[in-house]
Design an enzyme around this catalytic site. Sequence first.
Site, PDB file in Angstrom:
ATOM      1  N   CYS A 119      62.535  35.934  28.801  1.00 36.37           N
ATOM      2  CA  CYS A 119      63.284  36.725  29.791  1.00 36.37           C
ATOM      3  C   CYS A 119      63.372  38.204  29.418  1.00 36.37           C
ATOM      4  O   CYS A 119      63.721  39.031  30.260  1.00 36.37           O
ATOM      5  CB  CYS A 119      64.688  36.157  29.965  1.00 36.37           C
ATOM      6  SG  CYS A 119      64.691  34.402  30.319  1.00 36.37           S
ATOM      7  N   HIS A 260      69.863  40.832  33.116  1.00 36.86           N
ATOM      8  CA  HIS A 260      69.108  39.605  33.315  1.00 36.86           C
ATOM      9  C   HIS A 260      69.947  38.647  34.155  1.00 36.86           C
ATOM     10  O   HIS A 260      71.155  38.533  33.962  1.00 36.86           O
ATOM     11  CB  HIS A 260      68.778  38.973  31.964  1.00 36.86           C
ATOM     12  CG  HIS A 260      68.073  37.667  32.082  1.00 36.86           C
ATOM     13  ND1 HIS A 260      66.997  37.490  32.914  1.00 36.86           N
ATOM     14  CD2 HIS A 260      68.294  36.460  31.496  1.00 36.86           C
ATOM     15  CE1 HIS A 260      66.577  36.235  32.831  1.00 36.86           C
ATOM     16  NE2 HIS A 260      67.359  35.591  31.980  1.00 36.86           N
ATOM     17  N   ASN A 290      67.383  31.904  37.691  1.00 35.59           N
ATOM     18  CA  ASN A 290      66.817  32.629  36.554  1.00 35.59           C
ATOM     19  C   ASN A 290      65.291  32.580  36.657  1.00 35.59           C
ATOM     20  O   ASN A 290      64.696  31.510  36.539  1.00 35.59           O
ATOM     21  CB  ASN A 290      67.308  31.957  35.265  1.00 35.59           C
ATOM     22  CG  ASN A 290      66.781  32.622  34.013  1.00 35.59           C
ATOM     23  OD1 ASN A 290      65.898  33.477  34.062  1.00 35.59           O
ATOM     24  ND2 ASN A 290      67.310  32.221  32.875  1.00 35.59           N
TER      25      ASN A 290
HETATM   26  N1  COA Z   1      75.255  19.115  37.192  1.00 36.39           N
HETATM   27  C1  COA Z   1      76.353  18.432  36.841  1.00 36.39           C
HETATM   28  N2  COA Z   1      76.750  18.306  35.570  1.00 36.39           N
HETATM   29  C2  COA Z   1      76.011  18.903  34.623  1.00 36.39           C
HETATM   30  C3  COA Z   1      74.857  19.622  34.924  1.00 36.39           C
HETATM   31  C4  COA Z   1      74.473  19.727  36.274  1.00 36.39           C
HETATM   32  N3  COA Z   1      73.399  20.401  36.667  1.00 36.39           N
HETATM   33  N4  COA Z   1      74.331  20.115  33.783  1.00 36.39           N
HETATM   34  C5  COA Z   1      75.134  19.695  32.779  1.00 36.39           C
HETATM   35  N5  COA Z   1      76.151  18.972  33.290  1.00 36.39           N
HETATM   36  C6  COA Z   1      77.243  18.347  32.583  1.00 36.39           C
HETATM   37  C7  COA Z   1      76.937  18.108  31.134  1.00 36.39           C
HETATM   38  O1  COA Z   1      76.219  16.916  30.990  1.00 36.39           O
HETATM   39  C8  COA Z   1      78.304  18.052  30.528  1.00 36.39           C
HETATM   40  O2  COA Z   1      78.831  16.761  30.750  1.00 36.39           O
HETATM   41  P1  COA Z   1      79.660  16.009  29.583  1.00 36.39           P
HETATM   42  O3  COA Z   1      80.826  16.913  29.312  1.00 36.39           O
HETATM   43  O4  COA Z   1      79.986  14.727  30.224  1.00 36.39           O
HETATM   44  O5  COA Z   1      78.711  15.937  28.437  1.00 36.39           O
HETATM   45  C9  COA Z   1      79.126  19.008  31.395  1.00 36.39           C
HETATM   46  O6  COA Z   1      78.357  19.208  32.588  1.00 36.39           O
HETATM   47  C10 COA Z   1      79.393  20.334  30.739  1.00 36.39           C
HETATM   48  O7  COA Z   1      78.211  20.789  30.138  1.00 36.39           O
HETATM   49  P2  COA Z   1      78.173  22.151  29.367  1.00 36.39           P
HETATM   50  O8  COA Z   1      76.822  22.286  28.742  1.00 36.39           O
HETATM   51  O9  COA Z   1      79.372  22.312  28.498  1.00 36.39           O
HETATM   52  O10 COA Z   1      78.345  23.179  30.562  1.00 36.39           O
HETATM   53  P3  COA Z   1      78.461  24.730  30.486  1.00 36.39           P
HETATM   54  O11 COA Z   1      79.742  25.157  31.052  1.00 36.39           O
HETATM   55  O12 COA Z   1      78.086  25.267  29.132  1.00 36.39           O
HETATM   56  O13 COA Z   1      77.326  25.164  31.495  1.00 36.39           O
HETATM   57  C11 COA Z   1      75.102  26.020  31.440  1.00 36.39           C
HETATM   58  C12 COA Z   1      75.977  24.797  31.227  1.00 36.39           C
HETATM   59  C13 COA Z   1      73.673  25.627  31.114  1.00 36.39           C
HETATM   60  C14 COA Z   1      75.196  26.422  32.892  1.00 36.39           C
HETATM   61  C15 COA Z   1      75.582  27.180  30.538  1.00 36.39           C
HETATM   62  O14 COA Z   1      75.779  26.720  29.227  1.00 36.39           O
HETATM   63  C16 COA Z   1      74.617  28.313  30.511  1.00 36.39           C
HETATM   64  O15 COA Z   1      74.374  28.946  31.513  1.00 36.39           O
HETATM   65  N6  COA Z   1      74.089  28.641  29.328  1.00 36.39           N
HETATM   66  C17 COA Z   1      73.156  29.725  29.187  1.00 36.39           C
HETATM   67  C18 COA Z   1      71.827  29.247  29.673  1.00 36.39           C
HETATM   68  C19 COA Z   1      70.908  30.391  29.932  1.00 36.39           C
HETATM   69  O16 COA Z   1      71.305  31.393  30.456  1.00 36.39           O
HETATM   70  N7  COA Z   1      69.654  30.196  29.588  1.00 36.39           N
HETATM   71  C20 COA Z   1      68.643  31.133  29.831  1.00 36.39           C
HETATM   72  C21 COA Z   1      68.755  32.265  28.892  1.00 36.39           C
HETATM   73  S1  COA Z   1      67.535  33.401  29.253  1.00 36.39           S
END
Ligand code: COA
Length: 333
Positions: A119, A260, A290
């Site tokens: 990215c 980003h 993204n």
């Molecule tokens: N729909 C529903 N539930 C989902 C899901 C989806 N698409 N994806 C994950 N979950 C669930 C998980 O399984 C987890 O369940 P559990 O508590 O029973 O295990 C719960 O939601 C919470 O997951 P968590 O990973 O804590 O969520 P979060 O608040 O951290 O959000 C992201 C997840 C990926 C959206 C967030 O961490 C994020 O954006 N991270 C940065 C990623 C990024 O930007 N990457 C690219 C960088 S260039």
Amino acid sequence: MNSSTSVVPVTIAGTGSYVPERVLTNDELAKFVDTSDEWITTRTGIKERRIAADDEFTSDMATKAAERALEQAGMAAEEVELIIVATITPDTPTPATACHVQAKLGSFSAVAFDISAACSGFLYAMKIAKRLISDGAYSNAVIIGAEKLSSVTNWEDRNTCVLFGDGAGAAVLRRSNDGEGRILATEMGTDGRHTSLLEIKGGGSACPITAANAESNLQTLSMQGREVFKLAVNAMRTAAETVIERAGLKPDDIKLIVPHQANLRIIDAIADRLSVPNEKVYVNLDKYGNTSAAAVAIALDEAHREGRFKRGDNIILVVFGAGLTWAATAIEW
Ligand code: COA
């Protein structure tokens, strides 16, 4: 590698972008993976993303974005001297996607190559092109961030498939004449201790795709989202602060921050840490998700065409990606 003020100032003469026609909404996604519009919207801010057609490749999107940037710059394709494509989804491992773009544009005098910085790639490309122009090696460059992330997405993994989309953005850089804007400061960073947080494990020399592992989805993106989130906020904040300081700017001098487009919560956290109000931060991830190297390039082009900044305004671009990598650029437009 740190930046210094260039001998010859470099300006952005035009921007362009392209996204595929096909829109994939959160509700459609929820029909084939266990998720919901409500979860995706509240956790990420994304409402929909674009998906390229089967016969639409990264180079096709890159070429369209570049053509629009050239048109805005008033430059003919034949005049282009350098083409850099930032992508993690090249048409083919070799030759570089930039070679396909050179041919499709008809820019046969241009040197063309790809860079891989996930990215962060578009701002890495901007720094490389700026340096090569200010050193006198070339008088102009087309830099492009282009991705067909749908081709490396595991559509059964709800942790990742809701986040990504396809598209391309481009900018034309050239020597700055009197009265034109210039790139003020640039910063790039890498921390290779976190390579496994966001990666495509298979398809390279470490883990070729074979008949035996073909069903394991090793050719798709995998990610530890929570860890990436925390590192992203810190790295983007530091990179933005570095270029703001190096450019001699204060928060009030900044017209717009173009970050980003990964997650609205990351963007809000950065605005908060930089003490910049949300209305000074450009967001379009609700429409595209993204798109990796393309994201900041598409956002820059849309913000530009919407008139969110004009000649003389100071803007900050800031990105973060797999690697881990990060970068920021301060521009007087
Ligand atoms: N729909 C529903 N539930 C989902 C899901 C989806 N698409 N994806 C994950 N979950 C669930 C998980 O399984 C987890 O369940 P559990 O508590 O029973 O295990 C719960 O939601 C919470 O997951 P968590 O990973 O804590 O969520 P979060 O608040 O951290 O959000 C992201 C997840 C990926 C959206 C967030 O961490 C994020 O954006 N991270 C940065 C990623 C990024 O930007 N990457 C690219 C960088 S260039």
